[in-house]
Design an enzyme around this catalytic site. Structure first.
Site, PDB file in Angstrom:
ATOM      1  N   LYS A 170      37.801  54.160  -7.386  1.00 31.07           N
ATOM      2  CA  LYS A 170      36.541  53.534  -7.828  1.00 31.07           C
ATOM      3  C   LYS A 170      36.060  53.205  -6.579  1.00 31.07           C
ATOM      4  CE  LYS A 170      32.705  52.311  -9.943  1.00 31.07           C
ATOM      5  NZ  LYS A 170      32.544  51.150 -10.855  1.00 31.07           N
ATOM      6  N   LYS A 182      28.642  43.745  -3.722  1.00 30.51           N
ATOM      7  CA  LYS A 182      30.085  43.298  -4.160  1.00 30.51           C
ATOM      8  C   LYS A 182      31.040  44.502  -4.131  1.00 30.51           C
ATOM      9  CE  LYS A 182      31.808  44.127  -8.400  1.00 30.51           C
ATOM     10  NZ  LYS A 182      32.130  44.252  -9.756  1.00 30.51           N
TER      11      LYS A 182
END
Lengths: 286, 286
Positions: free
Chosen positions: A170, A238
């Site tokens: 991911k 992030k």
């Protein structure tokens, strides 16, 4: 299955709805309690702590914003691991550092629980339509147990490998999409500043070797002059930070990403934080 | 139309064939004469200099490797502009600096010729199939005159704007595709080094927001372990350098491209030059 579901944000609420619709018994928990209320009408039960949501379930799904929130929800005194029965399958679908996944997996195992990391891609549209891509790390047997749950939420469901590798893939994918957006923005800036009309860029580049999902997304945003999230700069930052930190910790050189992270941090500080990530282009054109 | 066609390389030979097939009368010229020979059998005439190919034509098409070659072919003593009759339409389909296009356009106009810059994208496959995208700079009237020629070679034919803007859009698009390739390579490196199996990357990323034409191309190359051009590092470097120099000359800041140019120059110097541009990934994995 009897499920605890923790985290009813942009993604989680739709995923929980799809699980209910598939016939699972859900007990939901969300830090901001009002977001849980609508689930009563759908037949869900509402828990007052993460631990309450986890008690007596076959599986518990968590999807919250960041590493600290996952740690609080899973490892806290009122948390999932303290409350769940041995044998419960804990599935974290948040996007966090693979190292955090491994830490939580170890804590779960120490109490006889099982653990999968299973981050998703496909955005709120994919969450609503049940068409998410789900990248899973952990044991094959646990992956098979969770399969009916994944199938209620997603379409492309991939067992990547050992614990943490779902998150790893991911983060690597998000690194690519984030940087692809930034370089597409740079090329659009160049073309516009040199006098190429915007509609000519739209007519040509999405059909050329410059084509990407992020380029199409940027041109769409630019045409509509729409910069609300979507996927915020803060969230993109992030994920990019997690990828760069993972690489650094593991001694893997990344030639371009650290500078891209610096540029996006700058954009964030200059007011981009609450806007969609595509606002990086708007800033380049300002 | 009666046409001169100059430059029978990877792209040019197929484009010339398609023009012949569409019924135009071609006189071809190529610096390496053997490459012109096959056109005799197709009904083409063969010229011994660029000027000979340009004499007495309605239009002259040039597609050669770089700025210096275009200048030699167009501006040289034996070149197109010295030999062509007033009114002839000169169409340069090479990828070069927009400033060079404007310089040649001015020289052409001074002798009563007309000029279009019309670089293409779509590669050798697009050239063969007549499905190229053609980006055109110059006067609308000249664009309309050239349209039947463009339609014989391409499918998406776009009049971008004034002289040089075809090249500008081409360079901006190539900047995006080149940088997209480089950041995709960086993410693939991260995933592989962290232990994600290659087939899992292939299974997920092309269906995620990381998707791009260049990512698909890279994964295809990696699976086949095939690194012959295609589009060479040297050619990619040339286009990237043109884009960065154009931006610099016009005072347009590019946050990431100059560093990417430096990285690719390094790869070129370390033996990548004759390989396909995708070999940048192979070097990152070495």
């Amino acid at each position: 299955m009897r499920l605890g579901f923790i985290g009813l944000g942009v993604m989680g609420r739709f995923m929980a709805e799809n699980l209910l619709r598939a016939g699972h018994e859900l007990t939901v928990y969300n830090r901001t309690a009002e977001r849980a209320e609508p689930f009563r009408a759908l037949g869900g039960r509402i828990a007052s702590t993460a631990g309450d949501a986890a008690r007596g379930q076959d599986a518990v799904i968590t999807i919250v914003t960041a590493d600290a929130a996952v740690e609080e929800v899973c490892l806290g005194a009122q948390g999932v691991i303290a409350a769940a029965s041995p044998g419960t399958l804990l599935i974290d679908m948040s996007t966090i550092a693979p190292g955090t996944s491994r830490k939580i997996a170890a804590a779960a195992q120490a109490r006889g629980l099982r653990f999968l990391d299973a981050p998703v891609t496909g955005g709120d549209v994919g969450a609503r339509e049940g068409s998410l891509t789900i990248m899973v790390g952990g044991d094959e047997a646990d992956f098979q147990v969770a399969m009916p749950l994944f199938q209620a939420m997603g379409r492309r469901i991939v067992h990547v490998g050992r614990t943490g590798l779902g998150e790893t893939l991911k983060l690597a994918g998000n690194l690519i999409s984030g940087l692809t957006l930034m370089v597409a923005a740079e090329g659009i800036r160049l073309a516009l500043r040199e006098g190429v009309p915007q509609e000519k860029i739209e007519e040509v580049l999405p059909h050329s070797s410059a084509a990407s999902t992020e380029l199409a997304n940027l041109l769409n945003r630019l045409r509509q002059d729409a910069w609300e999230p979507g996927f915020s700069v803060a969230n993109r930052l992030k994920d990019l930070r997690l990828a760069v930190e993972m690489a650094k910790a593991d001694g893997i050189g990344l030639p371009i990403a650290p500078e891209a992270l610096r540029l996006l941090t700058e954009h964030d500080a200059q007011g981009g934080a609450t806007l969609d990530e595509s606002s990086y282009l708007r800033a380049l054109l300002a």
